[in-house]
Structures are given as C-alpha cells and as structure tokens.
Design a protein around this motif. Structure first.
Motif, PDB file in Angstrom:
ATOM      1  N   LYS A   1      -3.173   7.611   1.025  1.00  0.00           N
ATOM      2  CA  LYS A   1      -3.525   6.777   2.174  1.00  0.00           C
ATOM      3  C   LYS A   1      -3.484   7.578   3.466  1.00  0.00           C
ATOM      4  CE  LYS A   1      -0.383   3.993   3.621  1.00  0.00           C
ATOM      5  NZ  LYS A   1       0.570   2.881   3.791  1.00  0.00           N
TER       6      LYS A   1
ATOM      7  N   HIS B   1      -4.887   3.560   7.969  1.00  0.00           N
ATOM      8  CA  HIS B   1      -5.975   3.074   7.136  1.00  0.00           C
ATOM      9  C   HIS B   1      -5.427   2.450   5.859  1.00  0.00           C
ATOM     10  CE1 HIS B   1      -8.063   5.905   9.791  1.00  0.00           C
ATOM     11  NE2 HIS B   1      -9.167   5.251   9.509  1.00  0.00           N
ATOM     12  N   VAL B   2      -6.231   1.580   5.265  1.00  0.00           N
ATOM     13  CA  VAL B   2      -5.898   0.973   3.980  1.00  0.00           C
ATOM     14  C   VAL B   2      -6.453   1.866   2.880  1.00  0.00           C
ATOM     15  CG1 VAL B   2      -6.249  -1.025   2.477  1.00  0.00           C
ATOM     16  CG2 VAL B   2      -5.869  -1.358   4.931  1.00  0.00           C
ATOM     17  N   SER B   3      -5.658   2.150   1.871  1.00  0.00           N
ATOM     18  CA  SER B   3      -6.125   2.995   0.775  1.00  0.00           C
ATOM     19  C   SER B   3      -7.186   2.272  -0.035  1.00  0.00           C
ATOM     20  CB  SER B   3      -4.957   3.385  -0.128  1.00  0.00           C
ATOM     21  OG  SER B   3      -4.490   2.261  -0.857  1.00  0.00           O
TER      22      SER B   3
ATOM     23  N   SER C   1       0.055   4.030  -1.722  1.00  0.00           N
ATOM     24  CA  SER C   1      -0.758   5.130  -2.231  1.00  0.00           C
ATOM     25  C   SER C   1      -0.460   6.426  -1.475  1.00  0.00           C
ATOM     26  CB  SER C   1      -2.243   4.790  -2.098  1.00  0.00           C
ATOM     27  OG  SER C   1      -3.043   5.918  -2.415  1.00  0.00           O
TER      28      SER C   1
ATOM     29  N   ASP D   1       0.840  -1.198   0.000  1.00  0.00           N
ATOM     30  CA  ASP D   1       0.000   0.000   0.000  1.00  0.00           C
ATOM     31  C   ASP D   1       0.876   1.250   0.000  1.00  0.00           C
ATOM     32  OD1 ASP D   1      -2.065   1.746   0.094  1.00  0.00           O
ATOM     33  OD2 ASP D   1      -2.962   0.994   1.949  1.00  0.00           O
TER      34      ASP D   1
ATOM     35  N   PRO E   1       1.267  -2.348   4.739  1.00  0.00           N
ATOM     36  CA  PRO E   1       1.263  -0.881   4.740  1.00  0.00           C
ATOM     37  C   PRO E   1       2.623  -0.262   4.471  1.00  0.00           C
ATOM     38  CG  PRO E   1       1.171  -1.710   6.984  1.00  0.00           C
ATOM     39  CD  PRO E   1       1.063  -2.897   6.087  1.00  0.00           C
TER      40      PRO E   1
END
Length: 319
Positions: free
Chosen positions: A85, A89-91, A82, A80, A229
């Motif tokens: 993000k 939290h997860v994108s 991004s 992850d 992450p």
C-alpha cells in the motif's frame, strides 16, 4: 405479481389478488422484539492479496460475505494491511475486497443501478447470493424493502424502484434529502397499499432508517462495508454511536475458553478482529487444530459459530 389487474375497494386497499405476493418465510417473521446491539467483523485485506488470481480472490471475498450474512454481521471492516500500500492510498487488495462485499450485500434488483461495472467484479456474478432477508424477490412481500430513487420532484414526492412491478412512492414531506440514484430503506406495511400519483400506479411507502428493520423488527438487514487504513482508524471511525463497546481478537495462540463458559457481558457494539497470518493474541476459538494454519475464511466461520451462543445470550445496555 405479473401484469394482472386487481379489483380495488374505494379506499385503495386490495379486495382480490389474482396472484398474491407471498410473505417471505424469513423476512416476514421478525422476532417479537428488535435487536439493539450490532456485530462487526474486521478482516485483513492481506488474505485477498495472497490469492493466486482474481477468480480465487473473488471467491474468497464471496465466502466471507456469506459468513457475515449467515451470522447476522452488521458491519464488515476491511483492514488495509497490505505491505504494497502507498501512503494515503487504498491498496488494490482492499479495494477489490470491499467492492465484492458491497456487490454481494446489494439486493439483486438494485445491482444495475448502484454497482458500476469494474474489472474487480469480473467474476462476482457467479458467486452464490447472500439470500438475506433484505434480498426480497419480486413475488415476496415484507414490511421493509430496499429501493433506489428513480425520480424526485417538488410537489410530486419520490418514485422508488423496490424490485416490484410498481414503484413505491413517498411524499416529499417524508423524503428529507433523497436524490436520483440514492439507496433508501422503506417501510412498506404488512400488505401492499396501491395508489395513483401523477397518473402512475404506485405502492405507498414511508422513508425508514436503515437500522429500523433490525432495531424495530428484529430482522437481519445486511452489512455495511468500510475500509480502515490502520488499527487506530478501525476503532476511531466506528459508524455506530458511542463506538465499539467490546472488541475481541482471535488467534490460535489466544486464551482457551470453552464456548459454554464464554461470557461477553452486556455490549451494544461488538467488533471481532481477524488479523493477518500473525494473528492477534486474544481468544482461541479452535482448540487443538490439526492443520498448522487456519485460513481467514475458515477462521471467520469457526469463530462466529464459537461466539454465537455468547452473542445471543448477551443483552444490550440501555442507551
């Protein structure tokens, strides 16, 4: 199998089959020995985020899932990376990527029970199937089969939907901790073994480890999906015992080693990392490329094909 009745011997084995389950060509011809090593790939979620719309993002994730199955990948890690993000939290890109990967890996007859409806999967139904060895059809028989628990009760054992006209049954003694809706790997034997339990016609099965088809039968049995992450989490949260023993990064600016000269040595758990647009400075798997850029889905196919001879030549060290 249909609904045709079968004549049975007193010991419960089948003496006549009006319509016999065919042995799946790939699934029922395991190698002479199991495979002790695993191959994992890590792919940046930003490749999904760069897609123009949901349909194209889904297609991209499906192409990566197909590549993983073609080259016998045992784990796909969604890195992850991004920029959008939020901390902790997860994108949305990583979540979409992981959902499509899980949808593709799940056998067709288990999707309804295991994959909840979600907007991210709007176009997943039109993707070409993996057609992997564990995606057995209702007319095929294999020594292992994936299933989902329909019901389980003390003294009755568990009844498992394995995509056939009869449920499989495992006794409570071998069940350990299965609950309704749990996915299991079952050892089904070389031929159907019918039985009657609580007045229901079933097929006998035994609970197996998810790694048994690979380690004992040499069968490719799909991949697991996880979201990491960070690079640190990608390495530290390895699901395999002892962690990754070899990690390979890919980049057009990496080392130019011909495939015929590549020697990975002995490893037990290999991780091949595909970065974002910046890449990783390790191994170049496509020399003298004609395009300025190689897309992630292209890099995965190229690199796994490049590495395959070295991977198959490598031997897993003893545990």
């Amino acid at each position: 199998m249909g609904s045709k009745k079968r004549e049975k011997q007193e010991n419960g084995t089948i003496s006549k089959k009006p319509k016999q389950l065919a042995c799946a060509e790939e699934s029922c011809t395991p190698s002479t020995s199991g495979r002790g090593y695993t191959v994992s790939i890590a792919v940046a979620a930003s490749c999904i985020e760069n897609a123009q719309n949901l349909e194209l993002a889904t297609l991209l994730a499906g192409q990566i899932a197909r590549a993983a199955a073609i080259f016998n990948v045992d784990e796909v890690v969604v890195l992850d990376d991004s920029p959008a993000k939020q901390p902790g939290h997860v994108s949305s890109a990583a979540a979409l990527f992981a959902r499509v990967l899980q949808f593709m890996e799940t056998p067709q007859y288990l999707k309804k029970a295991l994959i909840p409806m979600h907007p991210d999967l709007k176009y997943a139904g039109v993707l070409p199937p993996l057609d992997a060895p564990h995606h057995l059809r209702s007319t095929e028989w294999g020594p292992y089969r994936e299933g989902v628990v329909r019901r389980s009760a003390k003294g009755e054992g568990s009844f498992i939907d394995v995509g056939l006209d009869k449920d499989a049954h495992i006794p409570q003694a071998s069940l350990m901790a299965a609950r309704q809706g749990v996915r299991l790997t079952l050892s089904m034997g070389e031929q159907p073994l019918p039985a009657t339990v609580q007045g229901q016609q079933v097929l006998r099965g035994q609970l197996a480890l998810p790694t048994d088809p690979r380690e004992r039968g040499g069968l490719y049995w799909g991949y697991i999906t996880r979201i990491a992450p960070s690079l640190q989490a990608m390495l530290e949260q390895c699901p395999f015992y002892g962690g990754y023993s070899l990690t390979v990064g890919t980049s057009e600016r990496g080392e130019r080693t011909p495939a015929c000269q590549l020697d990975l040595g002995a490893f037990r758990h290999l991780l091949v990392v595909f970065g974002g647009p910046q890449g990783l400075e390790y191994l170049n798997t496509c020399f003298d490329q004609g395009s300025r850029t190689i897309r992630s889905e292209e890099a995965i196919l190229i690199s796994l094909a490049f590495l395959q001879p070295a991977v198959t030549a490598a031997t897993a060290p003893p545990q």
